[in-house]
Scaffold this motif. Sequence first.
Motif, short mmCIF file in Angstrom:
data_model
loop_
_atom_site.label_atom_id
_atom_site.label_comp_id
_atom_site.label_asym_id
_atom_site.label_seq_id
_atom_site.Cartn_x
_atom_site.Cartn_y
_atom_site.Cartn_z
N ARG A 1 36.08 50.80 31.41
CA ARG A 1 35.49 49.28 31.77
C ARG A 1 35.40 48.84 33.26
O ARG A 1 35.86 49.75 34.12
CB ARG A 1 36.53 48.34 31.36
CG ARG A 1 37.94 48.77 32.05
CD ARG A 1 39.21 47.80 31.43
NE ARG A 1 40.33 47.89 32.15
CZ ARG A 1 41.42 47.01 32.06
NH1 ARG A 1 41.37 46.30 31.27
NH2 ARG A 1 42.53 47.45 32.79
N PHE B 1 41.46 50.64 28.92
CA PHE B 1 42.58 50.05 28.42
C PHE B 1 42.57 50.31 27.15
O PHE B 1 42.01 49.76 26.32
CB PHE B 1 42.39 48.39 29.03
CG PHE B 1 43.47 47.71 28.71
CD1 PHE B 1 44.83 48.09 29.29
CD2 PHE B 1 43.45 46.53 27.63
CE1 PHE B 1 45.94 47.17 28.82
CE2 PHE B 1 44.58 45.76 27.53
CZ PHE B 1 45.94 46.10 28.22
N LEU C 1 41.15 42.03 21.03
CA LEU C 1 40.59 42.83 22.33
C LEU C 1 40.48 44.21 21.56
O LEU C 1 41.37 44.85 21.01
CB LEU C 1 41.48 42.67 23.46
CG LEU C 1 40.89 43.58 24.42
CD1 LEU C 1 39.95 42.63 25.25
CD2 LEU C 1 42.02 43.58 25.70
N HIS D 1 38.15 39.34 34.87
CA HIS D 1 37.30 40.36 33.69
C HIS D 1 35.74 40.14 33.63
O HIS D 1 35.17 39.24 34.08
CB HIS D 1 37.79 39.47 32.38
CG HIS D 1 39.25 39.56 32.05
ND1 HIS D 1 40.16 40.71 31.81
CD2 HIS D 1 40.17 38.65 32.00
CE1 HIS D 1 41.14 40.49 32.05
NE2 HIS D 1 41.18 38.98 31.99
N SER E 1 45.60 50.92 33.21
CA SER E 1 46.07 49.58 33.42
C SER E 1 46.11 48.94 34.55
O SER E 1 46.11 49.73 35.62
CB SER E 1 47.19 49.15 32.31
OG SER E 1 48.24 49.27 33.06
N VAL E 2 45.91 47.76 34.85
CA VAL E 2 46.18 47.09 36.04
C VAL E 2 47.50 47.40 36.63
O VAL E 2 48.06 47.56 37.51
CB VAL E 2 45.92 45.61 36.08
CG1 VAL E 2 46.28 44.88 37.32
CG2 VAL E 2 44.05 45.25 35.80
N GLN E 3 48.40 47.24 35.40
CA GLN E 3 49.91 47.31 35.61
C GLN E 3 50.15 48.90 36.30
O GLN E 3 51.04 48.96 37.28
CB GLN E 3 50.78 47.20 34.48
CG GLN E 3 50.96 45.70 33.85
CD GLN E 3 49.79 45.41 32.92
OE1 GLN E 3 48.59 45.79 32.97
NE2 GLN E 3 50.08 44.41 32.15
N ILE F 1 48.59 40.12 36.94
CA ILE F 1 49.45 41.21 36.83
C ILE F 1 50.30 41.13 38.16
O ILE F 1 49.67 41.09 39.38
CB ILE F 1 48.76 42.33 36.61
CG1 ILE F 1 47.90 42.33 35.41
CG2 ILE F 1 49.69 43.66 36.42
CD1 ILE F 1 48.34 42.02 34.24
N ASN G 1 43.58 39.90 37.06
CA ASN G 1 42.48 40.55 36.43
C ASN G 1 41.21 40.14 36.08
O ASN G 1 40.81 39.15 35.35
CB ASN G 1 43.30 41.30 35.14
CG ASN G 1 42.16 42.44 34.41
OD1 ASN G 1 40.99 42.88 35.14
ND2 ASN G 1 42.68 42.88 33.30
#
Length: 313
Positions: free
Chosen positions: A185, A168, A179, A271, A241-243, A305, A269
């Motif tokens: 990750r 990310f 962040l 974390h 990214s998740v998107q 998301i 998400n």
Amino acid sequence: MSEQPGFLSAARYGKDLVKVCRVVREDEKHHVVEYVVKVMLEGDIETSYTKADNASVVATDTMKNTVNVFAKTSRHVLDPTLFALHLALHFVTKYAHIHKAFIDVTSLRWSRIEVNGQPHKWSFVRDGDEKQTSEVAVDATAGKDHLKASVKAGLKDLLVLKTGGSAFEKFHRDEFTTLAEVKDRLFSTMVALSYTVDLPPNVSLSIDNLPEIGKDIGFTKIAQLVRQNTLEVFAEDESASVQATMYNTAQKVLSSCPAISEISYSYPNKHYIPVNLSAFGLENGLGYEGGAEVFHPTADPSGLITATVSRHR
Ligand SMILES: O=c1[nH]c(=O)c2[nH]c(=O)[nH]c2[nH]1
């Protein structure tokens, strides 16, 4: 009676949380489904609200009984989407004053237990919280011979985690941003997805035509394919990214399932935060390169998301 300040602008009622389990015995081989069903109806029911007149009220208890009777009698009971469609068609055709039926079926997971590598004939295991979902709406407002249906199927509560192939970076930064960018990750989410299935245009919608519709579409096959596509893209995607992973997943589903016109995803998400072990003289991949080995799984807050990807017309 004095003039009321408001009018009834929407009304829908039904039975929720109708739980039913059906066993189909095919000689020694048994099949089992366990459903949680929600039935909601609309129609000429205003006076039950506005005049305390219950004449139009098909009791919600009757709806519950109908689900149980159909669990016994419907030839579609093992396919949750067709079962939902069967129930919805029943309610709008059985009752002249009911014009719309909304049936949601949540299907709980019972997988066959494997014994010596073979699926057992009548023993099952709840291998995970994952559920299949079917949401069917049948609209008879244009007449009982001109029924329209919207059919959505999907799944939820499918928990996944990948420990590589997720970064990310290069996100927007401003004075509120703390962040750090990271090349590596953990990525974990609880998959929820729902897709719209187009019914065959050349088969008119009726209870009698359900076998043909079911054969044409193959709801079970589609459900398996969507699940497999979703898991494969999650695993294989080099996630930016998740998107971006979500979008790639949706595209994969649309290319492999022509009957799906639209698919929506929701990915919390979940974390996993690398733990700072520097006080103990231990390095734990806190920098840009990532590679942490010890994480704190956080329950909240989580990102959320969502997206819908629709087929070009
Ligand atoms: O994949 C992500 N998308 C975000 O929008 C986001 N926001 C965030 O803090 N982490 C992430 N990760």
